[in-house]
Write a protein that holds these residues in place. Sequence first.
Motif, short mmCIF file in Angstrom:
data_model
loop_
_atom_site.label_atom_id
_atom_site.label_comp_id
_atom_site.label_asym_id
_atom_site.label_seq_id
_atom_site.Cartn_x
_atom_site.Cartn_y
_atom_site.Cartn_z
N HIS A 16 0.84 -1.19 0.00
CA HIS A 16 0.00 0.00 0.00
C HIS A 16 0.88 1.24 0.00
O HIS A 16 1.48 1.59 1.00
N SER A 18 1.53 5.30 -2.20
CA SER A 18 1.07 6.28 -3.17
C SER A 18 2.20 7.26 -3.45
O SER A 18 3.17 7.34 -2.70
N HIS A 35 4.72 7.77 -0.43
CA HIS A 35 4.18 7.51 0.91
C HIS A 35 3.94 6.01 1.08
O HIS A 35 3.32 5.39 0.21
N ASN A 37 2.01 3.45 3.32
CA ASN A 37 0.84 3.75 4.14
C ASN A 37 0.41 2.63 5.06
O ASN A 37 -0.70 2.61 5.56
N ILE A 39 0.77 0.35 8.45
CA ILE A 39 1.37 0.07 9.76
C ILE A 39 0.41 -0.86 10.49
O ILE A 39 -0.75 -0.55 10.68
N SER A 271 5.71 9.03 5.96
CA SER A 271 5.55 7.61 5.72
C SER A 271 5.53 6.84 7.03
O SER A 271 6.28 7.15 7.95
N TYR A 272 4.64 5.84 7.10
CA TYR A 272 4.70 4.95 8.26
C TYR A 272 5.93 4.04 8.19
O TYR A 272 6.43 3.57 9.19
N GLY A 273 6.36 3.76 6.96
CA GLY A 273 7.50 2.88 6.79
C GLY A 273 8.76 3.51 7.35
O GLY A 273 8.90 4.73 7.41
N ASN B 73 -7.45 2.40 8.98
CA ASN B 73 -7.19 3.84 8.91
C ASN B 73 -8.29 4.53 8.09
O ASN B 73 -9.19 3.88 7.55
N TYR B 118 6.91 0.92 18.05
CA TYR B 118 7.31 0.86 16.65
C TYR B 118 8.36 1.91 16.32
O TYR B 118 9.29 1.66 15.56
N TYR B 119 8.22 3.09 16.88
CA TYR B 119 9.18 4.16 16.57
C TYR B 119 10.35 4.19 17.56
O TYR B 119 11.10 5.16 17.62
N PRO B 131 4.56 9.95 11.91
CA PRO B 131 4.42 10.77 10.70
C PRO B 131 3.03 11.38 10.58
O PRO B 131 2.06 10.87 11.12
N LYS B 133 2.31 13.59 7.41
CA LYS B 133 2.05 14.19 6.09
C LYS B 133 1.75 13.15 5.01
O LYS B 133 2.59 12.30 4.73
N GLY B 134 0.58 13.27 4.40
CA GLY B 134 0.28 12.45 3.24
C GLY B 134 -0.01 11.00 3.56
O GLY B 134 -0.14 10.19 2.65
N ILE B 135 -0.07 10.65 4.85
CA ILE B 135 -0.42 9.27 5.20
C ILE B 135 -1.76 9.30 5.94
O ILE B 135 -2.14 10.32 6.52
N LEU B 138 -4.56 6.66 11.63
CA LEU B 138 -5.14 5.40 12.10
C LEU B 138 -6.46 5.66 12.81
O LEU B 138 -6.63 6.68 13.48
#
Lengths: 449, 313
Positions: A16, A18, A35, A37, A39, A271-273, B73, B118-119, B131, B133-135, B138
Amino acid sequence: MGKTINIQPLSRIEGHASIEIKLDDQGNVADAITHFNSIRGFEKFVEGKPAEEVTRIVTRICGICPWHHHMSSVKAVDACFDAEVAPAGHLLRECMQNMAHINDKILHFYFLAAPDFVMGPDADYSVRNVMGIANAAPDLARQVIRMRQKSQMMMEKFAGKVIHPIAGVPGGFSKPMNESQRQEMVEDSKELLEFAKFSIKHAKEEIFPKYLDLVTTLGTITTGFIGTVDKDGSLNFYDGKIRLMRPDGSFDDFEDTDYLDYISERTLDVSYGKYPYAKSWNEGFSMDLDAPKGIYRSNCLARINCCDQIPTPLAQKELEEFRKSFGKPAQHTLLYHWARLIELVYSCEKTLELLNNPAITGKETRCTVTPKAGRGVGHVEAPRGTLIHDYTTDENGCIKTANLIVGTTHNLAPISMSVKQAANMLIKNGQVDETILNKVEMAVRAYDP
Amino acid sequence: MAVNVASEWLNSCSGCEIAILNLGETLLDLLPKINFVHIPVLMDHKHLGQLGDKQHIDIPKATVGLVSGGIRNEEHLEVAMEMRKKCDIVIALGTCATHGGIPALINSVTNEELFDRYYATESTDSGAQVPTKGISPLLDRCYALDEHIKVDIYLPGCPPHPDQIATAILALLNGETPELPFKSVCDTCPTKRMGKGAVKGIKRAVECPEFDPDKPIDEMRCLLEQGYLCMGPVTRAGCAGTNGEAPRCISARVPCRGCYGPVQQKGNQLLDMLNALASNGIDLSQLPDRDSLLRFSGAHNRLVVKQGKKTRR
Ligand code: SF4
Ligand code: SF4
Ligand code: SF4
């Protein structure tokens, strides 16, 4: 600021993501952001779970490469529990590990990537897909679908479940392979090897020459690489040292337990990644196209670049030819597809080699192990790159902490950079159409997040 | 006339889509009868138009909508609602869509707890921020599809067996409603059962069950009777497909973990399993982790956060 183009969702890829392309007033690319997306939080929610159960939970990280998560995970749990692994169990795991690569490469090459090459990057989206190929080249399509199916079903028939497998257990494999199963799989694997040989020949004659200008320009960036090699530097998908190669071809080999000394992950606001980079190069992290820092790539091209040789004859011949044309390390992004087909040949050859090892039908496939406190790192080469599972367990053998670096993750920074490079190269003076945007996406499909 | 089909994947792993591809040549035979209008795994139709200039997600109209994955999300929610709007029949494909699936295990912790870990893993550079922006932000937890949109057909399984997917699609092509039997995994399991009361405790899956690999599966004793937690009694059948084979995990000689979700759509695998164990006189205190009994069906408010810790169901 000019307009913004949102390519959403990225398609014919596994995950996923974009792309957001920002144009300036002249219609040139001001920025292109990818991005990621997704997580889901596996690292969090496996906490407290019995470690042997986690080997059958983490498979859901990816339905395309569940075997590889399963294998990394059982290897990590073996290590946490100080488990002895039955030799036949190891062989069966390694065999499944290689077989699972076969299916993935057929899927990636023919279903996800080939429509851009067979139908052409400028074909209408309604036919630029595997359904379009089925109409345009029905014999090829039928053959591809049959071969993909065969590679999946031979695993399912023997190991119970092919998507989200369960047969790997701490200490080995859940059941032995008998002689008739072995023979059947040998026959199937031979057929798959013939198909692999056809595939690379076909691509070298009909596909790559036609798109050579794209192959040598689209998404091209200069980076280091990561992959797993044997003691003698040969390609290995199941076990070995991790090799981290710099853009100039020099490298460090290290044990998976030491990965934290070599790799770090950076986070970005978009980005979540997370974005792994080579911490051991001591240059930090930057995705600047002209002066990248710490950037390395994973997946097939990376492995092909990292290894000294491939230990099976046909794939080795292909590697030599490839290196003659593109050098070592080869940097062009679309060469991932070529490398993928070399690996397809290798995984078929390696599978046959393992199936022909008489020890694979050994009756003792699993040792009984005792849950306990410990730390274990398990790694294998997943189709999309070096896959690391790192667990610590408590005295009941339940997970205290888990840290995962997934194959694709290594490529998130390179993918973002290749997308930007492609957008910069293709979008000029506000000229943008569907073909151009599809070509930008082709830079992603080479890696496939 | 071909039937229009749209397909979407939300909080999913792609396994359900691979299960569709595992139809193999059956899929090829079905293709002339199916007209895919939207399916991101295989086809480049875009939510925001081919040039990325639309403002809202737009999926073409279709008779059948296949949706895999739960809703985690805001984008998933938007896509699910658009699929509902555009498709006459919505199929929840796979246990993530029908019951939340494995990703719903996250429902025992808060998003903050997730982000905190996670972070800040061992390999993450310090100072990482969530983050923005653009995501897609949740939602508070992971939802099954029917917690947000109406579902017409439930096709559980992680992933569903290709036979069941084919059966459902064929029925729809013929204008019929697909019917899936409500049986348990045990009902389709050939292992030998000798009776209740044989075990008192539960073994962890690190011990090897007893079986003779040269003998067929119907000569192996039921794994539950051997003392392994096997969720066959409380899990819906179907994983073996339609040709009468043994349940998939049992055929690999490992216990069922419940991936098809409860036998009845609204059933509760945890309560039902605890009952089954208790009525066999098995000591429940030995279960290393009860929440694992809901590992595939943690949506529908079954797994919830309570003061930073799990429970309540
Ligand atoms: S149901 Fe299973 S196979 Fe399907 S998306 Fe969810 S985790 Fe993947
Ligand atoms: S409990 Fe498990 S092994 Fe026993 S009959 Fe049911 S599914 Fe088969
Ligand atoms: S046996 Fe149980 S866990 Fe295994 S595939 Fe079947 S339903 Fe899923």
